[in-house]
Structure formats: C-alpha cells, structure tokens
Scaffold this motif. Structure first.
Motif, PDB file in Angstrom:
ATOM      1  N   LYS A  98       0.415   8.654  -1.873  1.00 18.01           N
ATOM      2  CA  LYS A  98       1.275   7.494  -2.076  1.00 18.01           C
ATOM      3  C   LYS A  98       2.270   7.803  -3.185  1.00 18.01           C
ATOM      4  O   LYS A  98       1.998   8.595  -4.071  1.00 18.01           O
ATOM      5  CB  LYS A  98       0.456   6.267  -2.473  1.00 18.01           C
ATOM      6  CG  LYS A  98      -0.473   5.799  -1.382  1.00 18.01           C
ATOM      7  CD  LYS A  98      -1.183   4.542  -1.796  1.00 18.01           C
ATOM      8  CE  LYS A  98      -2.143   4.108  -0.697  1.00 18.01           C
ATOM      9  NZ  LYS A  98      -2.833   2.869  -1.065  1.00 18.01           N
ATOM     10  N   LYS A  99       3.415   7.142  -3.112  1.00 24.31           N
ATOM     11  CA  LYS A  99       4.364   7.312  -4.207  1.00 24.31           C
ATOM     12  C   LYS A  99       3.852   6.565  -5.425  1.00 24.31           C
ATOM     13  O   LYS A  99       3.028   5.646  -5.315  1.00 24.31           O
ATOM     14  CB  LYS A  99       5.768   6.882  -3.806  1.00 24.31           C
ATOM     15  CG  LYS A  99       5.948   5.463  -3.395  1.00 24.31           C
ATOM     16  CD  LYS A  99       7.401   5.238  -2.987  1.00 24.31           C
ATOM     17  CE  LYS A  99       7.501   4.292  -1.824  1.00 24.31           C
ATOM     18  NZ  LYS A  99       8.832   4.288  -1.243  1.00 24.31           N
ATOM     19  N   LEU A 100       4.332   6.982  -6.576  1.00 28.19           N
ATOM     20  CA  LEU A 100       3.932   6.364  -7.834  1.00 28.19           C
ATOM     21  C   LEU A 100       5.099   5.580  -8.414  1.00 28.19           C
ATOM     22  O   LEU A 100       6.254   5.989  -8.285  1.00 28.19           O
ATOM     23  CB  LEU A 100       3.515   7.437  -8.842  1.00 28.19           C
ATOM     24  CG  LEU A 100       2.409   8.402  -8.424  1.00 28.19           C
ATOM     25  CD1 LEU A 100       2.165   9.429  -9.525  1.00 28.19           C
ATOM     26  CD2 LEU A 100       1.139   7.662  -8.077  1.00 28.19           C
ATOM     27  N   VAL A 101       4.780   4.470  -9.065  1.00 24.10           N
ATOM     28  CA  VAL A 101       5.748   3.736  -9.874  1.00 24.10           C
ATOM     29  C   VAL A 101       5.155   3.695 -11.273  1.00 24.10           C
ATOM     30  O   VAL A 101       4.064   3.162 -11.469  1.00 24.10           O
ATOM     31  CB  VAL A 101       6.005   2.314  -9.355  1.00 24.10           C
ATOM     32  CG1 VAL A 101       7.001   1.601 -10.255  1.00 24.10           C
ATOM     33  CG2 VAL A 101       6.515   2.341  -7.920  1.00 24.10           C
ATOM     34  N   GLY A 123       0.795  -1.215   0.000  1.00 26.07           N
ATOM     35  CA  GLY A 123       0.000   0.000   0.000  1.00 26.07           C
ATOM     36  C   GLY A 123       0.833   1.273   0.000  1.00 26.07           C
ATOM     37  O   GLY A 123       0.305   2.372   0.112  1.00 26.07           O
ATOM     38  N   GLU A 124       2.143   1.113  -0.149  1.00 25.44           N
ATOM     39  CA  GLU A 124       3.067   2.241  -0.127  1.00 25.44           C
ATOM     40  C   GLU A 124       3.060   3.016  -1.448  1.00 25.44           C
ATOM     41  O   GLU A 124       3.374   4.202  -1.475  1.00 25.44           O
ATOM     42  CB  GLU A 124       4.470   1.675   0.133  1.00 25.44           C
ATOM     43  CG  GLU A 124       5.539   2.647   0.423  1.00 25.44           C
ATOM     44  CD  GLU A 124       6.852   1.949   0.778  1.00 25.44           C
ATOM     45  OE1 GLU A 124       7.878   2.628   0.682  1.00 25.44           O
ATOM     46  OE2 GLU A 124       6.865   0.755   1.128  1.00 25.44           O
ATOM     47  N   ALA A 125       2.717   2.332  -2.540  1.00 23.46           N
ATOM     48  CA  ALA A 125       2.785   2.957  -3.863  1.00 23.46           C
ATOM     49  C   ALA A 125       1.614   2.504  -4.728  1.00 23.46           C
ATOM     50  O   ALA A 125       0.986   1.476  -4.465  1.00 23.46           O
ATOM     51  CB  ALA A 125       4.099   2.591  -4.556  1.00 23.46           C
ATOM     52  N   VAL A 126       1.397   3.287  -5.764  1.00 22.38           N
ATOM     53  CA  VAL A 126       0.414   2.955  -6.791  1.00 22.38           C
ATOM     54  C   VAL A 126       1.172   2.757  -8.097  1.00 22.38           C
ATOM     55  O   VAL A 126       2.032   3.571  -8.445  1.00 22.38           O
ATOM     56  CB  VAL A 126      -0.624   4.084  -6.952  1.00 22.38           C
ATOM     57  CG1 VAL A 126      -1.527   3.842  -8.139  1.00 22.38           C
ATOM     58  CG2 VAL A 126      -1.432   4.232  -5.675  1.00 22.38           C
ATOM     59  N   LEU A 127       0.866   1.674  -8.799  1.00 28.49           N
ATOM     60  CA  LEU A 127       1.457   1.425 -10.105  1.00 28.49           C
ATOM     61  C   LEU A 127       0.630   2.169 -11.147  1.00 28.49           C
ATOM     62  O   LEU A 127      -0.599   2.034 -11.178  1.00 28.49           O
ATOM     63  CB  LEU A 127       1.462  -0.071 -10.404  1.00 28.49           C
ATOM     64  CG  LEU A 127       2.181  -0.504 -11.676  1.00 28.49           C
ATOM     65  CD1 LEU A 127       3.685  -0.253 -11.559  1.00 28.49           C
ATOM     66  CD2 LEU A 127       1.933  -1.978 -11.937  1.00 28.49           C
ATOM     67  N   VAL A 128       1.290   2.969 -11.963  1.00 29.56           N
ATOM     68  CA  VAL A 128       0.618   3.728 -13.016  1.00 29.56           C
ATOM     69  C   VAL A 128       1.159   3.248 -14.354  1.00 29.56           C
ATOM     70  O   VAL A 128       2.340   3.392 -14.648  1.00 29.56           O
ATOM     71  CB  VAL A 128       0.854   5.242 -12.861  1.00 29.56           C
ATOM     72  CG1 VAL A 128       0.158   6.008 -13.979  1.00 29.56           C
ATOM     73  CG2 VAL A 128       0.378   5.724 -11.490  1.00 29.56           C
ATOM     74  N   PRO A 143      -3.463  -6.001 -13.151  1.00 25.17           N
ATOM     75  CA  PRO A 143      -4.722  -5.717 -12.450  1.00 25.17           C
ATOM     76  C   PRO A 143      -4.505  -4.716 -11.317  1.00 25.17           C
ATOM     77  O   PRO A 143      -3.545  -4.804 -10.569  1.00 25.17           O
ATOM     78  CB  PRO A 143      -5.132  -7.083 -11.893  1.00 25.17           C
ATOM     79  CG  PRO A 143      -4.447  -8.075 -12.768  1.00 25.17           C
ATOM     80  CD  PRO A 143      -3.141  -7.426 -13.150  1.00 25.17           C
ATOM     81  N   GLY A 144      -5.377  -3.731 -11.243  1.00 28.71           N
ATOM     82  CA  GLY A 144      -5.309  -2.727 -10.193  1.00 28.71           C
ATOM     83  C   GLY A 144      -4.433  -1.530 -10.504  1.00 28.71           C
ATOM     84  O   GLY A 144      -4.464  -0.541  -9.766  1.00 28.71           O
ATOM     85  N   ALA A 145      -3.656  -1.585 -11.573  1.00 25.54           N
ATOM     86  CA  ALA A 145      -2.806  -0.450 -11.934  1.00 25.54           C
ATOM     87  C   ALA A 145      -3.677   0.689 -12.470  1.00 25.54           C
ATOM     88  O   ALA A 145      -4.671   0.451 -13.158  1.00 25.54           O
ATOM     89  CB  ALA A 145      -1.779  -0.853 -12.985  1.00 25.54           C
ATOM     90  N   ALA A 146      -3.295   1.907 -12.148  1.00 26.34           N
ATOM     91  CA  ALA A 146      -3.972   3.066 -12.711  1.00 26.34           C
ATOM     92  C   ALA A 146      -3.508   3.230 -14.156  1.00 26.34           C
ATOM     93  O   ALA A 146      -2.340   3.011 -14.470  1.00 26.34           O
ATOM     94  CB  ALA A 146      -3.628   4.310 -11.903  1.00 26.34           C
ATOM     95  N   ALA A 147      -4.416   3.597 -15.034  1.00 29.21           N
ATOM     96  CA  ALA A 147      -4.078   3.818 -16.443  1.00 29.21           C
ATOM     97  C   ALA A 147      -3.959   5.318 -16.694  1.00 29.21           C
ATOM     98  O   ALA A 147      -4.890   6.073 -16.412  1.00 29.21           O
ATOM     99  CB  ALA A 147      -5.144   3.220 -17.347  1.00 29.21           C
ATOM    100  N   ALA A 148      -2.794   5.737 -17.181  1.00 37.02           N
ATOM    101  CA  ALA A 148      -2.563   7.141 -17.531  1.00 37.02           C
ATOM    102  C   ALA A 148      -1.558   7.151 -18.675  1.00 37.02           C
ATOM    103  O   ALA A 148      -0.362   7.318 -18.477  1.00 37.02           O
ATOM    104  CB  ALA A 148      -2.037   7.932 -16.343  1.00 37.02           C
ATOM    105  N   ALA A 149      -2.057   6.935 -19.891  1.00 34.43           N
ATOM    106  CA  ALA A 149      -1.166   6.875 -21.058  1.00 34.43           C
ATOM    107  C   ALA A 149      -0.334   8.148 -21.147  1.00 34.43           C
ATOM    108  O   ALA A 149      -0.859   9.256 -21.024  1.00 34.43           O
ATOM    109  CB  ALA A 149      -1.978   6.687 -22.332  1.00 34.43           C
TER     110      ALA A 149
END
Length: 139
Positions: free
Chosen positions: A80-83, A30-35, A50-56
C-alpha cells in the motif's frame, strides 16, 4: 481527487503532497496507510490518529534520527502507499523521501496534525488533521 503536485514531485524525492482529506479517503478505502512520524511524546500528549502506524522520524530528547525508522516503515502495510504525517508537514517530507529510498510509494500529508501557527504562534487554528475534523484521539 488526485495528489496535490509538488514543484517537481519526482525531483522532490517522494510521490507528492496530499491534503488531509485525501489522505483520509485513501486510508478509509484501504489504498494507503497513514504513518505518524511524530515523536512518541507528541502522539501521547497532543493526540493521535487511531489506526495510524507509528514510526517516529526523530526521537525526543535531542531529535536524533530514529534508528528503527527504516524497519518500522518496511513493516507498515506492504503493498500500500504511505501517507506520512508530522506536526506541520515538514518532518514528514524528509521521512517521505527516506521511505521512497526504501522502495515505498510515500506521500507527505500537507498541513500535518496541528497545522501552521496562527498570529499568536498557536497551532490547531490554521489547517491540520485535527482542524479539518478528521478522526483523532487524545489520551
């Protein structure tokens, strides 16, 4: 496990580069969100996390910068930090720099979703999210 330092990470304009395994650990904790910054077509045809945020970062056809990118990054789990993840770890560097300019702690996922091309110019055999056995799906 710490981020893999980049040559002059602060000079690189984003927080740093992380391995796919560390990125997944951060997401699970829960430390980061995968984008996922790949195009909609790449996610649809090649596969997605699955669960990754989509931001082309760029849009097909023409690979023009996505005008909605800034807003999509701002909406990706504040606090949260982003990856950022692309095909090979190249577009995600530019996207991480932009996300940093927007005030987010942004990291580049090394190797991307598909990794580097092999001797026959095929991806998926030399590194990458899928190659590392991390969660992904295909439609």
């Amino acid at each position: 496990m710490q981020p893999v330092p980049t040559s002059g990470a602060h000079q690189g304009g984003y927080a740093g580069d992380v391995s796919p395994e560390l990125a997944w650990q951060w997401v699970q904790s829960g430390e980061a969100v995968l984008v996922d910054v790949r195009t909609d077509a790449e996610r649809e045809w090649v596969g997605f996390v699955p669960g990754a945020a989509a931001a082309a970062w760029k849009q097909w056809p023409g690979m023009a910068i996505n005008p909605a990118f800034d807003q999509q990054v701002r909406e990706a789990a504040a606090g949260k930090k982003l990856v950022l993840l692309c095909r090979s770890g190249v577009r995600s560097v530019a996207a991480a720099r932009r996300a940093t300019e927007l005030g987010r702690e942004a990291n580049n996922n090394l190797e991307g979703f598909e990794g580097d091309p092999d001797a026959e110019a095929h991806r998926g055999h030399k590194g990458g999210w899928r190659y590392r056995g991390l969660p992904w799906r295909q439609n």
